[in-house]
Write a protein that holds these residues in place. Structure first.
Motif, mmCIF file in Angstrom:
data_model
loop_
_atom_site.group_PDB
_atom_site.id
_atom_site.type_symbol
_atom_site.label_atom_id
_atom_site.label_comp_id
_atom_site.label_asym_id
_atom_site.label_seq_id
_atom_site.Cartn_x
_atom_site.Cartn_y
_atom_site.Cartn_z
ATOM 1 N N VAL A 340 3.416 -7.825 -0.988
ATOM 2 C CA VAL A 340 1.959 -8.235 -1.568
ATOM 3 C C VAL A 340 0.975 -7.542 -2.656
ATOM 4 O O VAL A 340 1.185 -7.762 -3.781
ATOM 5 C CB VAL A 340 0.964 -8.587 -0.348
ATOM 6 N N GLU A 341 0.935 -5.530 -1.870
ATOM 7 C CA GLU A 341 0.749 -5.397 -2.723
ATOM 8 C C GLU A 341 0.717 -4.149 -3.990
ATOM 9 O O GLU A 341 0.390 -4.342 -4.987
ATOM 10 C CB GLU A 341 0.109 -3.615 -1.047
ATOM 11 N N CYS A 342 2.491 -4.061 -3.579
ATOM 12 C CA CYS A 342 3.098 -3.212 -4.464
ATOM 13 C C CYS A 342 3.996 -4.371 -5.603
ATOM 14 O O CYS A 342 4.509 -3.360 -6.885
ATOM 15 C CB CYS A 342 4.080 -2.211 -4.071
ATOM 16 N N ALA A 343 4.662 -5.209 -4.711
ATOM 17 C CA ALA A 343 5.962 -5.888 -6.141
ATOM 18 C C ALA A 343 5.218 -6.415 -7.108
ATOM 19 O O ALA A 343 4.287 -7.272 -7.155
ATOM 20 C CB ALA A 343 6.537 -6.742 -5.329
ATOM 21 N N SER A 344 5.784 -6.126 -8.182
ATOM 22 C CA SER A 344 5.655 -6.904 -9.133
ATOM 23 C C SER A 344 6.894 -7.885 -9.625
ATOM 24 O O SER A 344 7.667 -7.759 -9.118
ATOM 25 C CB SER A 344 5.925 -5.863 -10.644
ATOM 26 N N GLU A 412 1.214 -13.963 4.563
ATOM 27 C CA GLU A 412 -0.245 -15.298 4.295
ATOM 28 C C GLU A 412 -0.860 -14.474 4.568
ATOM 29 O O GLU A 412 -2.363 -13.855 3.779
ATOM 30 C CB GLU A 412 0.465 -16.320 4.951
ATOM 31 N N ALA A 413 -0.964 -13.619 6.071
ATOM 32 C CA ALA A 413 -2.520 -12.694 6.253
ATOM 33 C C ALA A 413 -3.071 -12.540 5.135
ATOM 34 O O ALA A 413 -4.075 -11.984 4.655
ATOM 35 C CB ALA A 413 -2.014 -12.407 7.546
ATOM 36 N N ILE A 414 -1.530 -11.387 4.883
ATOM 37 C CA ILE A 414 -2.341 -10.334 4.218
ATOM 38 C C ILE A 414 -3.395 -10.348 2.524
ATOM 39 O O ILE A 414 -4.035 -10.268 2.503
ATOM 40 C CB ILE A 414 -1.353 -9.115 3.353
ATOM 41 N N ARG A 415 -2.424 -11.818 2.370
ATOM 42 C CA ARG A 415 -3.070 -12.020 0.700
ATOM 43 C C ARG A 415 -4.118 -12.824 0.853
ATOM 44 O O ARG A 415 -5.444 -12.973 -0.215
ATOM 45 C CB ARG A 415 -2.074 -12.887 0.272
ATOM 46 N N THR A 435 -6.803 1.782 1.259
ATOM 47 C CA THR A 435 -7.717 0.977 1.604
ATOM 48 C C THR A 435 -6.850 0.025 1.833
ATOM 49 O O THR A 435 -7.441 -0.885 3.655
ATOM 50 C CB THR A 435 -7.446 0.517 -0.282
ATOM 51 N N PHE A 436 -5.356 0.577 1.828
ATOM 52 C CA PHE A 436 -4.568 -1.063 3.053
ATOM 53 C C PHE A 436 -5.166 -0.501 4.075
ATOM 54 O O PHE A 436 -5.009 -1.352 5.154
ATOM 55 C CB PHE A 436 -3.186 -0.569 2.309
ATOM 56 N N VAL A 437 -4.740 1.065 4.651
ATOM 57 C CA VAL A 437 -4.803 1.016 6.099
ATOM 58 C C VAL A 437 -6.514 0.859 6.605
ATOM 59 O O VAL A 437 -6.381 0.174 7.973
ATOM 60 C CB VAL A 437 -4.431 2.247 6.185
ATOM 61 N N LYS A 438 -7.331 1.536 5.947
ATOM 62 C CA LYS A 438 -8.154 0.813 6.644
ATOM 63 C C LYS A 438 -9.342 -0.192 6.329
ATOM 64 O O LYS A 438 -9.791 -0.819 7.004
ATOM 65 C CB LYS A 438 -8.920 1.710 6.246
#
Lengths: 541, 320
Positions: A340-344, A412-415, A435-438
C-alpha cells in the motif's frame, strides 16, 4: 400477445432468481440444522446411572456416596432380570447343561476318593453316577418329551439313594428337576431358535446394564458400562423387545424386514415376564436424569471416542492456529504495508501480486504435499529438528496457506484509513515510517484484526494441509512442538469415515463436527461485527 | 495579573537545513528500509517458487523412470502391484467430471442469486442474504464432507435407491454448494459495477427487467462472470476432503458418461488417501507428487485465465 409474453417472462425470471436464493438458504438450513441439533445431544442429554459411574471412575467426578446408594437401589431391580434369564437358561442351553452335569460328575468323583470306601464300592458308585450323567445328557439333548420324561424319572428314582444324599451328586437331581420344570412349557423343536434369541437377549442386556456385579471387569473401557445415555437405552430396549427378521414374502421378491415381538416368541415360557419387567422398570434400573455435560469440551476420550469429549482436539486446533498466526501476522502486515505505502506499479510489484493470487489458488492438498516435502523433510531437519510430522511443520504449512488471506485483508484495512489522517501526520513533520507506525497502523488495526480472525477461521477448518504434516487421529497429548497433535478438523474426518467404533456413538460424531463448525462460525461472526464497527468509525459516524 | 512568560515551543532550535551526514543517513535509512520491506514482501514470490520447486523435485525421480505420456493417458492405477502401473487418466477425468458436474448445478444458481442481489432486491434485504453466503463459505470442507457421508449418502442409498451413496452425484452436489459463495460474490461484484446508465438506457427503450439483464447487463459483465465461474472451478477442482469422503474413491471413468450415480476417484482424493501408506522415495510416492504437479499446473492455468478476465472486467468498468 407479445407484450403479455414479455411480462410473464419478466415475472418468471424474477421469481426464478428469488428461488435460487431461497434454495441457498434452505441448503444452509438443511446442512446446519440437523447437524447442530444432533451435535447438541453430545452436551445436553438424559444420562443414566451408568454414565455417572463412568464419570466417577474415569474423571473422578460426582458424589461417590450418593452414587453407591443409587447403585444399590438399581441393583435390586437388575437382580430380578438376571434371575429370570438364568432360570430360563437352565432349561434351554443344552451345552451349558451338559457341561454342568459333567462338572458335577467330576466333582463327585473327587469327593468319593476321600470317603474311605473300598475300591469295589467306589467302582460301583462311580459307574452309577456315570449312568446318571449319561441319562441326563440324553434328556438334555433330546427333543422328544417322552424320552426326556423317561430319562429324568430314571434319574430321579435315585434321589433317596444313600450314596448320593448330602453329596455333590445331589445337584444332579436339582438340575434334573429344574430342567424338567422349564421344558414343560417349551416347544422343544424351537430350542435352537430359543438359544439363538437368548444369546441376543443376553447381549442386549449386557449393553443395557453393563457387566454383572459378580463378573470380572472387562478389559475394554467401553464394555465396562451399560447404556450411558437414555436415548441409547431406549434403542436397546427396542432391540430387546423386538427381533428383526428378513422374510421373503413372495418368490423372486427382495427380502423385507419385519419386526417380531420377542414376548410372543417366548410366550408361555419362563422368559416371558422378562420383557414386561424390563419395559416397566427400565427407568428404575438406570435412573435417567438430564445433564449438561460441559466437560465435553475439555475431556479426553477413550479409544474410538466412545466415551469422553473433544478436549485434546480443541487444544490441538488452538495450538496450530495460534502458532500459524504467529508466523503469518508479521509477514502479512509488513507485506500489506509495503504494497500500500511504498509500492509503485512496477514489474516487481506486479509479479508479487500475481504470486499472491496464485498462492491463494493453490489447492489445499498441494500445500500438504509442500509441507511434507519442504517443512517436514527439509526445513526443520535443516535446523536439527526431527524429520517427522509435527505441530511446528503443520502450523508453518497453514501459515503459508493463509498468507494471501492475511495480506489481502491487511491491505484492505490499511487502504481504508482515510488519506487525511496521513496528511495530518505528515504535515506535522512526522516521517513516513513514524506516520505509518503511529497513525496508519492504529487506525487500521481493527481491520487487520478482522483479517486475523478470518484467517484463523480458515486455518482451523483446514484438513488436507495437515494430513501429512502433523495431524493424527489417535495419540497422546503433544509434549513439545515436535509432536503431532489431534485436531478438530482431522478428528471430524476420522470420526465420520475412519473409525468403525465411532459409528456406535453418533452423538459424539456430530458433537465433534459441530464443535468445529460453531468455533469457526463464531469467529466469523466476531469478524463481521468488528468489520461493521470499523467501517462506521472510519466514516466518522 | 500574572506576568505571562512566553516559552519557546521547542527547547532546542534546529536549523532547517540538514547537515550532509544527516542527509545521507536519512537517504540510506529510507532506501534500506524500503529494500527490507520489499524483501519481506518478496517472500510470497519465494514461497510460490518453493512450492513449485519442492513439489516438482519430489516428483522428478518418478518422472525420470516413468513415461509422462503413459502417466497422463492410461487408465490403470495399480501403484502397489508387483509391476506397478501409474495411469492417472481416470483420476484426472474424475476430478474434471465432478468439477464440471458441480458447475452445472452451481453456475445457474450462482448467477441467478447474484442477479437477485444486485438488480432485484434493495441493499437492505441484500444485507440479510449476504450472511447466508458468508456462512456457506465459512463452513469448513470437512464439515461438508461429514454431511455428505453421514446424511446425504445414506439418504441417496435408502430413498433414491442408488447402489452406493458415495458417488459422483453426492460429491458434485456438495462441491457446487462450496463453489457457490465464490461464484456469487465475484459475479455480483462484476454485475453491480456495470453502471446505471446502461440499465437506464435499456429501460428507457422499453425493455423489461429480464431483457435488460440478459441483453445488456450480462453481456457487459461477461468477463467478470467468466472469472467467477473459473474461480468457482478452481475451488471445486482443488477441494480434497469432500471428494475424498463423498466420491466413493473407485478408480474408474463413469460409463455411460452421464451416469452420476457411479463412484469416481479424483486426483486430490488419491493424494490424500494414498500418501499415508507410501514409504518415502518409492515410485508411488513420486507418482503422488506428480499428481500434485498436475494439480498445481491446472490451478495455475485457471488462475491466469481468471486474472485475465478479472483485469478485463476492471478495464471495462473503468471505461464506462
Amino acid at each position: 400477445m407479445r407484450h403479455i409474453i414479455r411480462r410473464i417472462t419478466d415475472k418468471a425470471f424474477t421469481i426464478l432468481t428469488g428461488t435460487s436464493v431461497v434454495l441457498l438458504t434452505s441448503v444452509l438450513l438443511i446442512i446446519l440444522g440437523p447437524m447442530v441439533w444432533r451435535g447438541a445431544k453430545a452436551v445436553i442429554f438424559k444420562d443414566t446411572i451408568e454414565f455417572r459411574k463412568m464419570q466417577l471412575d474415569l474423571y473422578n467426578r460426582g458424589n461417590s456416596e450418593a452414587l453407591k446408594i443409587e447403585t444399590s437401589e438399581t441393583e435390586s431391580f437388575r437382580r430380578t432380570v438376571y434371575k429370570i434369564v438364568d432360570d430360563f437358561k437352565h432349561g434351554i442351553d443344552t451345552e451349558e447343561l451338559i457341561d454342568k452335569s459333567k462338572q458335577i460328575y467330576r466333582q463327585f468323583g473327587k469327593e468319593l476318593r476321600y470317603r474311605g470306601i473300598t475300591g469295589k464300592q467306589y467302582q460301583k458308585i462311580r459307574s452309577l453316577a456315570r449312568d446318571l450323567r449319561g441319562r441326563l445328557q440324553a434328556a438334555f439333548e433330546s427333543n422328544d418329551k417322552k424320552i426326556i420324561k423317561e430319562n429324568i424319572d430314571y434319574v430321579l428314582q435315585y434321589r433317596k439313594n444313600k450314596y448320593f444324599v448330602d453329596t455333590t451328586a445331589a445337584e444332579f437331581f436339582t438340575l434334573a428337576e429344574d430342567f424338567y420344570k422349564t421344558i414343560e412349557n417349551i416347544d422343544l423343536n424351537k430350542r435352537q431358535e430359543y438359544t439363538a434369541s437368548l444369546q441376543q437377549i443376553e447381549e442386549v442386556i449386557f449393553q443395557l446394564l453393563g457387566p454383572r456385579p459378580d463378573e470380572p471387569l472387562p478389559a475394554l473401557t467401553m464394555e465396562r458400562y451399560g447404556a450411558t445415555r437414555w436415548d441409547l437405552a431406549q434403542k436397546l430396549l427396542d432391540n430387546l423387545l423386538w427381533s428383526q427378521q428378513w422374510i421373503q414374502q413372495e418368490a423372486g421378491q427382495p427380502l423385507t424386514k419385519i419386526r417380531v415381538s420377542r414376548a410372543e416368541q417366548f410366550a408361555g415360557t419362563k422368559l416371558e415376564p422378562l420383557f414386561g419387567y424390563v419395559e416397566n422398570n427400565l427407568a428404575k434400573m438406570l435412573k435417567p436424569e438430564y445433564t449438561f455435560y460441559w466437560q465435553y469440551f475439555i475431556d479426553d476420550s477413550t479409544p474410538g471416542h466412545y466415551f469422553g469429549g473433544v478436549g485434546p482436539e480443541i487444544l490441538g486446533t488452538l495450538l496450530l492456529t495460534l502458532l500459524a498466526m504467529l508466523f503469518v501476522f508479521p509477514l502479512g502486515v509488513i507485506s500489506a504495508a509495503y504494497l500500500v505505502e511504498c509500492a509503485s506499479d512496477n514489474i516487481a510489484v506486479r509479479i508479487i501480486r500475481m504470486c499472491i493470487n496464485t498462492l491463494a489458488g493453490v489447492p489445499s492438498i498441494v500445500f500438504g504435499l509442500f509441507g511434507l516435502a519442504f517443512f517436514v523433510l527439509f526445513f526443520i531437519p535443516l535446523f536439527g529438528g526431527p524429520s517427522k510430522p509435527c505441530i511446528l511443520a503443520a502450523s508453518m504449512t497453514l501459515a503459508v496457506l493463509t498468507l494471501p488471506v492475511m495480506i489481502r485483508a491487511s491491505e484492505e484495512a490499511i487502504r481504508s484509513v482515510p488519506q487525511t489522517y496521513k496528511e495530518a501526520s505528515l504535515g506535522l513533520g512526522a516521517s513516513r515510517f513514524r506516520t505509518f507506525v503511529k497513525v496508519t497502523l492504529p487506525a487500521a488495526l481493527p481491520g487487520i484484526l478482522t483479517g486475523v480472525i478470518l484467517s484463523i477461521s480458515r486455518v482451523a477448518g483446514e484438513t488436507a494441509p495437515i494430513l501429512f504434516t502433523g495431524a493424527v487421529a489417535l495419540g497422546p497429548l503433544p509434549k513439545s512442538l515436535f509432536d503431532p497433535t489431534r485436531t478438530l478438523s482431522y478428528g471430524s474426518y476420522d470420526i465420520a469415515v475412519g473409525d468403525r467404533l465411532a459409528m456406535m456413538v453418533p452423538h459424539n460424531q456430530y458433537g465433534m463436527v459441530v464443535t468445529l463448525v460453531l468455533l469457526i462460525l463464531s469467529l466469523n461472526a466476531i469478524a463481521i461485527v468488528l468489520r461493521a464497527r470499523v467501517f462506521r468509525r472510519l466514516r466518522g459516524e | 495579573m500574572q506576568n505571562l512568560e512566553l516559552k519557546p515551543a521547542v527547547d532546542k532550535y534546529q536549523p532547517l537545513v540538514l547537515t550532509p551526514l544527516e542527509d545521507i543517513r536519512g537517504f540510506l535509512f529510507h532506501h534500506l528500509g524500503r529494500f527490507l520491506l520489499f524483501l519481506i514482501t518478496f517472500s510470497s514470490v519465494l514461497l510460490m517458487l518453493l512450492i513449485f520447486f519442492f513439489v516438482i523435485r519430489e516428483a522428478i525421480p518418478f518422472l525420470m523412470k516413468f513415461n509422462l505420456t503413459e502417466f497422463l493417458t492410461t487408465k490403470s492405477w495399480y501403484p502397489e502391484a508387483s509391476t506397478p502401473k501409474f495411469g492417472a487418466l481416470s483420476l484426472i477425468v474424475g476430478s474434471l467430471y465432478v468439477t464440471i458436474a458441480a458447475l452445472v448445478f452451481a453456475v445457474p444458481t450462482g448467477i441467478l442469486a447474484a442477479i437477485f442481489l444486485s438488480d432485484i432486491v434493495s441493499l437492505k434485504i441484500g444485507d440479510f442474504i449476504k450472511p447466508v453466503i458468508e456462512i456457506l463459505a465459512a463452513i469448513p470442507s470437512v464439515a461438508y464432507g461429514f454431511f455428505a457421508v453421514l446424511v446425504l449418502a445414506p439418504w441417496m442409498q435408502n430413498k433414491l435407491g442408488f447402489t452406493t451413496g458415495t458417488n459422483a452425484l453426492n460429491a458434485s452436489i456438495i462441491l457446487s454448494i462450496m463453489a457457490l459463495p465464490t461464484i456469487i460474490s465475484v459475479a455480483e461484484d462484476s454485475i453491480s459495477t456495470i453502471g446505471r446508465e446502461l440499465r437506464e438506457a435499456s429501460y428507457a427503450l422499453g425493455a423489461t427487467r429480464f431483457e435488460t439483464i440478459f441483453k445488456v447487463v450480462i453481456p457487459a459483465a461477461h468477463s467478470g462472470i467468466i472469472a467467477a465461474i473459473v474461480l468457482g472451478m478452481m475451488r471445486a477442482i482443488g477441494e480434497t476432503m469432500v471428494v475424498w469422503m463423498a466420491s466413493g474413491n473407485a478408480n474408474q471413468i463413469p460409463s455411460p458418461w452421464w451416469d452420476l450415480s457411479q463412484s469416481v476417484r479424483t486426483m486430490t482424493a488419491t493424494i490424500a488417501g494414498d500418501m499415508g501408506e507410501t514409504p518415502k522415495d518409492s515410485l508411488h510416492y513420486g507418482a503422488l507428487f506428480a499428481i500434485g504437479v498436475v494439480l498445481l499446473v491446472m490451478t495455475f492455468l485457471l488462475n491466469i485465465i481468471s486474472e485475465y478476465f478479472l483485469a478485463s472486467a476492471k478495464r471495462k468498468s473503468g471505461k464506462s
